[in-house]
Motif scaffolding. Structure first.
Motif, PDB file in Angstrom:
ATOM      1  N   SER A 117       0.843  -1.193   0.000  1.00  0.00           N
ATOM      2  CA  SER A 117       0.000   0.000   0.000  1.00  0.00           C
ATOM      3  C   SER A 117       0.881   1.247   0.000  1.00  0.00           C
ATOM      4  N   GLU A 118       0.348   2.341  -0.523  1.00  0.00           N
ATOM      5  CA  GLU A 118       1.125   3.579  -0.617  1.00  0.00           C
ATOM      6  C   GLU A 118       0.816   4.560   0.508  1.00  0.00           C
ATOM      7  N   HIS A 119      -0.016   4.166   1.474  1.00  0.00           N
ATOM      8  CA  HIS A 119      -0.341   5.091   2.557  1.00  0.00           C
ATOM      9  C   HIS A 119       0.821   5.207   3.538  1.00  0.00           C
ATOM     10  N   SER A 124      -3.963   5.200   6.993  1.00  0.00           N
ATOM     11  CA  SER A 124      -4.743   4.605   5.914  1.00  0.00           C
ATOM     12  C   SER A 124      -6.174   5.126   5.943  1.00  0.00           C
ATOM     13  N   GLU A 128     -11.492   2.559   3.181  1.00  0.00           N
ATOM     14  CA  GLU A 128     -10.870   1.626   2.241  1.00  0.00           C
ATOM     15  C   GLU A 128      -9.529   1.165   2.819  1.00  0.00           C
ATOM     16  N   PRO A 130      -6.173  -0.920   3.744  1.00  0.00           N
ATOM     17  CA  PRO A 130      -5.282  -1.693   2.876  1.00  0.00           C
ATOM     18  C   PRO A 130      -5.520  -3.187   3.043  1.00  0.00           C
ATOM     19  N   HIS A 131      -5.200  -3.918   2.007  1.00  0.00           N
ATOM     20  CA  HIS A 131      -5.303  -5.379   2.051  1.00  0.00           C
ATOM     21  C   HIS A 131      -3.946  -5.976   1.704  1.00  0.00           C
ATOM     22  N   SER A 180      -1.082  -3.120   8.662  1.00  0.00           N
ATOM     23  CA  SER A 180      -0.726  -3.747   7.395  1.00  0.00           C
ATOM     24  C   SER A 180       0.798  -3.833   7.295  1.00  0.00           C
TER      25      SER A 180
END
Length: 234
Positions: A117-119, A124, A128, A130-131, A180
């Protein structure tokens, strides 16, 4: 859900808080879960995780179509609080042990085609997330109508005459922060979190606030937790 920030920024402080949140008089359920990738990673430095890795390998043999990139609940296992703390301690270790874990986690996820993820850590999008979320921290508090007038007198007093619209038969759900790859690999530089540890709750404010303050005292944190009403009243 409303969020409370806790004065827990080191691994030790987070560990004390997690234990306190699960051991007071109010939880009806503690449900913590670890993703298979966390088990595979932490087992590199902690042999107590090897059993979970072996059991997951057996699960994959039994279910060869299991997609390791999916949201299938089978990819997470229930974990006792002490194992969750051990996993966080390994991944947030500022030394060589932690670096080894973080490198292994990134490689494990990339090998399965799971992107990063880019957060920024602990920033986050709540709508939505991250997964995959790799560590899930959940608690359920007793419904108000199951509180004992003697054993739970403190929370009942805290809720008295507040004017809150309370469904007495509805349990209160608590959630820890999103954890995450970003949080586990980049979220604890030098062994210190960049922000206070957050816990979210959907129950009556005064009930949850009372429970959180008690857990904070039990964990011997330096300051009480801060909820939105504390900010409004400041």
């Amino acid at each position: 859900m409303y969020g409370w920030s806790f004065a827990a920024r080191t691994v030790d402080e987070v560990g004390l808080l997690l234990r306190a949140l699960g051991k007071h008089r109010y939880p009806a359920e503690v449900d913590h879960r670890l993703h298979w990738a966390v088990d595979a990673t932490v087992a590199v430095v902690d042999p107590t995780f090897e059993g979970a890795v072996a059991r997951f390998a057996e699960l994959r043999i039994e279910h060869p179509d299991l997609d390791l990139r999916s949201r299938d609940p089978a990819l997470w296992r229930a974990a006792p609080t002490d194992e969750v703390i051990a996993a966080l301690a390994a991944l947030w270790d500022p030394g060589a042990r932690g670096e080894r874990c973080r490198v292994a986690l990134r490689q494990t996820l990339r090998d399965e085609g799971i992107g990063v993820s880019e957060h920024q850590p602990f920033q986050s999008d709540a709508d939505e997330p991250p997964h995959p979320e790799l560590v899930l921290l959940d608690w359920v508090l007793l419904p108000v109508d199951e509180l004992d007038t003697e054993r739970h007198a403190g929370a009942l007093r805290a809720m008295a005459d507040t004017g809150e619209d309370v469904n007495p038969s509805e349990p209160s759900h608590l959630e820890g922060p999103t954890l995450s790859e970003v949080e586990l690999c980049d979220g604890c530089p030098r062994g210190v979190l960049p922000t206070d540890f957050m816990v979210w709750a959907d129950g009556p404010y005064r009930y949850c606030d009372y429970v959180f303050r008690g857990a904070s005292r039990a964990a011997k944190l330096v300051d009480p937790p801060v909820g939105y009403r504390d900010i409004d009243e400041a």
